[in-house]
Design a protein around this motif. Sequence first.
Motif, short mmCIF file in Angstrom:
data_model
loop_
_atom_site.label_atom_id
_atom_site.label_comp_id
_atom_site.label_asym_id
_atom_site.label_seq_id
_atom_site.Cartn_x
_atom_site.Cartn_y
_atom_site.Cartn_z
N THR A 118 0.83 -1.21 0.00
CA THR A 118 0.00 0.00 0.00
C THR A 118 0.86 1.25 0.00
N VAL A 119 1.93 1.25 0.79
CA VAL A 119 2.84 2.39 0.81
C VAL A 119 3.43 2.61 -0.57
N GLN A 120 3.92 1.56 -1.19
CA GLN A 120 4.55 1.69 -2.50
C GLN A 120 3.57 2.22 -3.54
N ALA A 121 2.32 1.79 -3.47
CA ALA A 121 1.33 2.26 -4.44
C ALA A 121 0.94 3.72 -4.22
N LEU A 122 1.00 4.17 -2.96
CA LEU A 122 0.57 5.53 -2.64
C LEU A 122 1.68 6.56 -2.72
N GLU A 123 2.93 6.11 -2.77
CA GLU A 123 4.04 7.06 -2.77
C GLU A 123 3.96 8.03 -3.94
N SER A 124 3.52 7.55 -5.08
CA SER A 124 3.41 8.43 -6.24
C SER A 124 2.25 9.41 -6.15
N GLU A 125 1.31 9.16 -5.22
CA GLU A 125 0.16 10.05 -5.03
C GLU A 125 0.48 11.19 -4.07
N GLY A 126 1.49 11.00 -3.23
CA GLY A 126 1.81 11.97 -2.18
C GLY A 126 2.90 12.93 -2.58
N PRO A 127 3.53 13.59 -1.60
CA PRO A 127 3.28 13.40 -0.16
C PRO A 127 1.95 14.00 0.26
N PHE A 128 1.47 13.52 1.40
CA PHE A 128 0.20 13.98 1.94
C PHE A 128 0.44 14.81 3.19
N GLY A 129 -0.58 15.57 3.57
CA GLY A 129 -0.51 16.35 4.79
C GLY A 129 -0.90 15.49 5.99
N ARG A 130 -2.16 15.59 6.41
CA ARG A 130 -2.63 14.83 7.57
C ARG A 130 -3.28 13.53 7.14
N GLY A 131 -3.08 12.49 7.96
CA GLY A 131 -3.61 11.17 7.63
C GLY A 131 -4.56 10.65 8.70
N LEU A 132 -5.55 9.87 8.27
CA LEU A 132 -6.56 9.29 9.16
C LEU A 132 -6.66 7.80 8.91
N VAL B 75 -8.95 4.81 9.59
CA VAL B 75 -10.33 4.54 9.95
C VAL B 75 -10.42 3.09 10.46
N CYS B 76 -10.89 2.92 11.67
CA CYS B 76 -10.86 1.61 12.35
C CYS B 76 -9.41 1.18 12.53
N CYS B 77 -8.67 1.96 13.29
CA CYS B 77 -7.21 1.77 13.37
C CYS B 77 -6.81 0.53 14.15
N GLY B 78 -7.69 -0.01 14.99
CA GLY B 78 -7.32 -1.18 15.77
C GLY B 78 -6.09 -0.91 16.61
N THR B 79 -5.17 -1.85 16.61
CA THR B 79 -3.95 -1.71 17.41
C THR B 79 -2.89 -0.85 16.72
N GLY B 80 -3.19 -0.36 15.52
CA GLY B 80 -2.32 0.63 14.90
C GLY B 80 -1.43 0.16 13.78
N ALA B 81 -1.64 -1.04 13.25
CA ALA B 81 -0.77 -1.53 12.17
C ALA B 81 -0.79 -0.58 10.98
N GLY B 82 -1.97 -0.08 10.61
CA GLY B 82 -2.08 0.81 9.46
C GLY B 82 -1.44 2.17 9.68
N LEU B 83 -1.26 2.55 10.94
CA LEU B 83 -0.63 3.84 11.21
C LEU B 83 0.80 3.89 10.72
N MET B 84 1.46 2.73 10.66
CA MET B 84 2.81 2.66 10.12
C MET B 84 2.81 3.15 8.67
N THR B 85 1.78 2.76 7.92
CA THR B 85 1.66 3.19 6.53
C THR B 85 1.47 4.70 6.44
N LEU B 86 0.53 5.23 7.22
CA LEU B 86 0.26 6.66 7.17
C LEU B 86 1.45 7.48 7.65
N GLN B 87 2.16 6.95 8.64
CA GLN B 87 3.31 7.67 9.17
C GLN B 87 4.37 7.91 8.09
N ARG B 88 4.51 6.97 7.19
CA ARG B 88 5.51 7.09 6.12
C ARG B 88 5.05 7.98 4.98
#
Length: 236
Positions: free
Chosen positions: A46-60, A62-75
């Motif tokens: 997901t990170v590799q696919a989105l890198e060409s779309e960014g960089p982004f400002g603020r990230g959200l 949704v249903c973050c659970g224990t935070g695995a997806g936050l690693m993606t948004l952080q990058r």
Amino acid sequence: MFSPQGPSLRELCVQALSSVERGYDLLAPKFDHTPFRTPDSLLEATVQALESEGPFGRGLDVCCGTGAGLMTLQRLCRDGITGVDFSAGMLGQARAAYPEATFVRADVRALPFTGEFDLAATFGALGHFLPAERPALFEGVFRALRPGGVFAVPMGVLPPPTSVAHWTLTGFDLVMRVRNAVLRPPFVMYYRTTSLPAIEHDLTAAGFAVESIPLTSMGKYRDGDPRCWLTLARKR
């Protein structure tokens, strides 16, 4: 089960007999040691696919659970990341893992944000929503994004009918439907209600411009179809 650090069969049964919120509160301390956590390979794709779309400002997330997806948004996001979930137990684990992030406890069917984010994502959570509930979820994400913002939804494709995995997931859905027909509160978790065409249809109805791209690094089935897609929904 799954690993020495994972939940026992008894703990999983107690979770499945609880509500979705209470079940995840109970499972939270051991969730990352189960197959239910989003795999790192999918997060990296997901990170590799989105890198060409960014960089982004603020990230959200949704249903973050224990935070695995936050690693993606952080990058991908340079102005901070926020996780939202309705399970206090899951949020507690996420806060410990990502103390620099902001966390909000809320029902994502009524997201409390307006025009605050440039990138939103959800990982493996859509099966917890009945089809009739998805419009409210997607409309809330649309409202939370700034104009031009992107909602990223990585999704696995249901395996072909010739595979054991296909019938395992079908059987799981059947068991959950029987459980929810006879027990209250319900525990909503279905695999067959979140097909790629259905998600694309509901995102379009919410006002997004939608495209889906194959995550080729996640492999293909024997018939050549990708195992995973990344749906990109852009706020017009």
